[in-house]
Write an enzyme that holds these catalytic residues in place. Sequence first.
Site, mmCIF file in Angstrom:
data_model
loop_
_atom_site.group_PDB
_atom_site.id
_atom_site.type_symbol
_atom_site.label_atom_id
_atom_site.label_comp_id
_atom_site.label_asym_id
_atom_site.label_seq_id
_atom_site.Cartn_x
_atom_site.Cartn_y
_atom_site.Cartn_z
ATOM 1 N N ARG A 63 -30.117 1.194 20.469
ATOM 2 C CA ARG A 63 -29.692 2.716 20.535
ATOM 3 C C ARG A 63 -28.281 3.147 20.060
ATOM 4 N NH1 ARG A 63 -28.696 5.629 26.149
ATOM 5 N NH2 ARG A 63 -29.298 7.740 25.675
ATOM 6 N N HIS A 67 -27.505 6.159 17.594
ATOM 7 C CA HIS A 67 -26.459 7.316 18.076
ATOM 8 C C HIS A 67 -25.169 7.176 17.314
ATOM 9 C CE1 HIS A 67 -27.569 8.655 22.474
ATOM 10 N NE2 HIS A 67 -28.732 7.859 21.813
ATOM 11 N N ASP A 68 -24.780 5.974 16.760
ATOM 12 C CA ASP A 68 -23.628 5.984 15.690
ATOM 13 C C ASP A 68 -23.993 6.800 14.552
ATOM 14 O OD1 ASP A 68 -20.949 5.347 14.777
ATOM 15 O OD2 ASP A 68 -22.297 3.436 13.784
ATOM 16 N N VAL A 71 -24.395 10.749 14.127
ATOM 17 C CA VAL A 71 -23.160 11.359 14.380
ATOM 18 C C VAL A 71 -22.113 10.878 13.479
ATOM 19 C CG1 VAL A 71 -21.343 12.291 16.031
ATOM 20 C CG2 VAL A 71 -23.694 11.784 16.936
ATOM 21 N N GLY A 73 -22.416 9.755 10.711
ATOM 22 C CA GLY A 73 -22.734 8.610 9.819
ATOM 23 C C GLY A 73 -22.499 7.053 10.520
ATOM 24 N N ASP A 75 -20.527 4.579 11.001
ATOM 25 C CA ASP A 75 -19.219 4.044 10.768
ATOM 26 C C ASP A 75 -18.535 3.736 12.128
ATOM 27 O OD1 ASP A 75 -19.251 6.099 12.302
ATOM 28 O OD2 ASP A 75 -17.770 7.409 10.937
ATOM 29 N N SER A 77 -18.142 4.699 14.664
ATOM 30 C CA SER A 77 -17.078 5.748 15.520
ATOM 31 C C SER A 77 -17.755 5.801 17.038
ATOM 32 C CB SER A 77 -17.247 7.147 14.775
ATOM 33 O OG SER A 77 -18.416 7.525 14.543
ATOM 34 N N GLU A 89 -16.371 9.980 20.788
ATOM 35 C CA GLU A 89 -17.793 10.143 20.741
ATOM 36 C C GLU A 89 -18.546 9.582 22.118
ATOM 37 O OE1 GLU A 89 -19.978 8.994 17.322
ATOM 38 O OE2 GLU A 89 -18.379 10.008 16.054
ATOM 39 N N ASN A 95 -23.909 10.541 25.358
ATOM 40 C CA ASN A 95 -23.787 9.052 25.125
ATOM 41 C C ASN A 95 -23.262 8.338 26.289
ATOM 42 O OD1 ASN A 95 -24.145 8.962 22.366
ATOM 43 N ND2 ASN A 95 -22.025 9.665 21.588
ATOM 44 N N PRO A 165 -31.387 13.731 19.157
ATOM 45 C CA PRO A 165 -32.564 14.433 19.843
ATOM 46 C C PRO A 165 -32.414 14.180 21.053
ATOM 47 C CG PRO A 165 -32.758 12.122 18.440
ATOM 48 C CD PRO A 165 -31.413 12.852 18.347
ATOM 49 N N HIS A 195 -38.697 2.834 21.244
ATOM 50 C CA HIS A 195 -38.785 2.949 22.739
ATOM 51 C C HIS A 195 -39.478 1.956 23.562
ATOM 52 C CE1 HIS A 195 -37.501 7.658 22.768
ATOM 53 N NE2 HIS A 195 -36.320 6.875 22.703
ATOM 54 N N ASP A 255 -43.143 -4.136 19.760
ATOM 55 C CA ASP A 255 -44.333 -3.951 19.009
ATOM 56 C C ASP A 255 -45.124 -2.558 18.707
ATOM 57 O OD1 ASP A 255 -44.999 -3.430 21.687
ATOM 58 O OD2 ASP A 255 -46.082 -5.341 22.015
#
Length: 326
Positions: A63, A67-68, A71, A73, A75, A77, A89, A95, A165, A195, A255
């Site tokens: 995750r 999330h990185d 936002v 790219g 990197d 951040s 961030e 987050n 999302p 998930h 899976d």
Amino acid sequence: MGRFSFLILLSLSLCLSLFPHTSLAQLRQNYYANICPNVEQIVKAEVQKKFQQTFVTVPATIRLFFHDCFVQGCDASVIVASTASNKAEKDHPDNLSLAGDGFDTVIKAKAAVDKVCKNKVSCADILAMATRDVIALSGGPKYAVELGRLDGLSSKASDVNGKLPQANFNLDQLNSMFTANGLTQADMIALSAAHTVGFSHCGKFSNRIYNFNSKTPVDPTINKSYVTQLQNMCPRNVDPRIAINMDPISPTKFDNTYFKNLQNGMGLFTSDQILNQDRRSKPTVDAWASSSTAFESAFVTAITKLGRVGVKTGRNGKIRSDCGVL
């Protein structure tokens, strides 16, 4: 020759306009072969240690990577800590639910790498490697990861707005967000299957089992037995921070059960279940529910493409000595 050069420039311009968030940087496998030859083994060893301490390492790291990348790219951040003068961030509301074990995995791996190759490997690449490793450790596909990213030079909470999302997204909203990052509907569906090892706080889906709309309190697309199970785990007025597994069948195994769950009305979020309800995405759900091989192949393609989003190179990035400090 002049015409040929013009065509090359035109082609590059079209690529940049169509996929502005996808980097043209030369990521490649074995990038550190002559820089830090053992980096992948070092990272893997640290990830294994963390995995043995807690399974949460798996969903937390995956995750964190997602999330990185979505936002500014891929990197690293999202790992940067806020300061008195800058809200980073990681402190954006979207987050705050990122588990600390993901951050800890990267920080410990970075420390181990720097003992051998000080300031030679970026935090962004370590996160990409760690993501690959946790997927394999939990039974998912093994794949070679592309490397060569630099760490971002900024991290602002305001940059997160509208970039991730949400649990109530429909298919059009999901496709729009993924397309903006150069990813297809198939990529989106494949990545959603992460998930299968995830967990969620009750507050993220409680509306589906208690307050769906004015006519019906429960979302009719949810399996009735699953509703009862969810209500027992997340009773009314429960602490919204209480977390449950997103995959009720095989929560510690990466899976294709995720897709079988969707077929049975056991997608936890609206954004999960819609993949089976919408006729445009259902054929893919059905195909991957019946073939783990096909799913794993699609997932490797998707996460490789995700790792190319917004990559920083040259003067647009650097290698941080401390992943949490710009």
